[in-house]
Design a protein around this motif. Structure first.
Motif, short mmCIF file in Angstrom:
data_model
loop_
_atom_site.label_atom_id
_atom_site.label_comp_id
_atom_site.label_asym_id
_atom_site.label_seq_id
_atom_site.Cartn_x
_atom_site.Cartn_y
_atom_site.Cartn_z
N THR A 28 0.84 -1.20 0.00
CA THR A 28 0.00 0.00 0.00
C THR A 28 0.87 1.24 0.00
O THR A 28 0.62 2.20 -0.74
N SER A 29 1.90 1.25 0.83
CA SER A 29 2.80 2.40 0.92
C SER A 29 3.49 2.67 -0.41
O SER A 29 3.62 3.83 -0.83
N LYS A 30 3.92 1.62 -1.08
CA LYS A 30 4.57 1.78 -2.38
C LYS A 30 3.59 2.29 -3.44
O LYS A 30 3.97 3.08 -4.31
N ALA A 31 2.33 1.87 -3.36
CA ALA A 31 1.33 2.36 -4.30
C ALA A 31 1.12 3.86 -4.12
O ALA A 31 0.98 4.61 -5.09
N ILE A 32 1.09 4.32 -2.88
CA ILE A 32 0.92 5.75 -2.62
C ILE A 32 2.15 6.52 -3.11
O ILE A 32 2.02 7.59 -3.71
N ALA A 33 3.34 5.98 -2.89
CA ALA A 33 4.55 6.62 -3.40
C ALA A 33 4.51 6.71 -4.92
O ALA A 33 4.91 7.72 -5.51
N ARG A 34 4.01 5.66 -5.57
CA ARG A 34 3.91 5.66 -7.03
C ARG A 34 2.96 6.77 -7.49
O ARG A 34 3.24 7.47 -8.47
N SER A 35 1.86 6.98 -6.77
CA SER A 35 0.92 8.06 -7.10
C SER A 35 1.58 9.42 -6.96
O SER A 35 1.43 10.30 -7.82
#
Length: 197
Positions: free
Chosen positions: A168-175
């Motif tokens: 989840t954290s990596k998905a937010i960083a990607r955004s």
């Protein structure tokens, strides 16, 4: 007898017309409220901007769904896939390319783990004032390899992951990286997760 037959039907038709008109008026009111709420959120995420104009996005970043131009920068609506589903966010980026605010609007992540991103302000605050190249610090031998120049990335900024919710954290960083890349014109590092999601 014919007159008495048509009167109830006429009353029913009139009642239906009134209900339909009322529904159409309330639908317009609901849409206006949705737009007002979105504008208020964008004003919070991008301080100093009062009005926003939706611009057509024609780029190739699949994470970006909509772009709104304000006086001091942009608000970028992103959708990325997390652990359990899509994560929808609004991210404010100043004209100088700095993240001014962000809000997770919708997600289906695991309650108590990735779902904490909805209200964990300490986690989200780590992204403020970043200028892209955000990565999630993970445990293991390659946790900070980019900081030592091993990955070839330019000055990555590491933020701590939500406990138990690295994906989840990596998905937010990607955004966040996608939003900043849109504003600055840089190439987006859209593969923020090593698992390919």
């Amino acid at each position: 007898m014919r007159k008495s037959f048509w009167m109830p039907i006429g009353a029913i038709v009139l009642a239906c017309a009134i209900l339909l008109a009322g529904y159409n008026l309330s639908a317009g009111y609901r849409q206006a409220r949705i737009e007002e709420e979105l504008t208020a959120k964008m004003q919070t995420i991008l301080p100093g901007s009062a009005a926003f104009v939706r611009e057509e996005y024609t780029g190739g970043d699949a994470n970006i769904r909509a772009v709104y131009k304000g006086e001091t920068g942009y608000v970028v609506n992103t959708v990325t896939y997390g652990y359990a589903g899509n994560i929808t966010m609004l991210i404010g980026v100043s004209n100088e390319g700095k993240v001014t605010g962000l809000q997770v609007r919708d997600m289906q992540e695991t309650h108590g783990l990735g779902g904490e991103a909805l209200w964990d302000w300490e986690f989200l605050a780590q992204f403020l004032n970043t200028t892209g190249n955000v990565a999630i610090a993970t445990a293991g031998p390659d946790a900070f390899s980019a900081a030592t120049g091993e990955s070839g990335a330019e000055a990555e900024v590491y933020v701590d992951a939500l406990t138990g919710a690295t994906v989840t954290s990596k998905a937010i960083a990607r955004s966040v990286n996608s939003a900043v890349s849109f504003v600055t014109g840089a190439d987006a590092a859209t593969e923020a997760t090593s698992w390919g999601g």
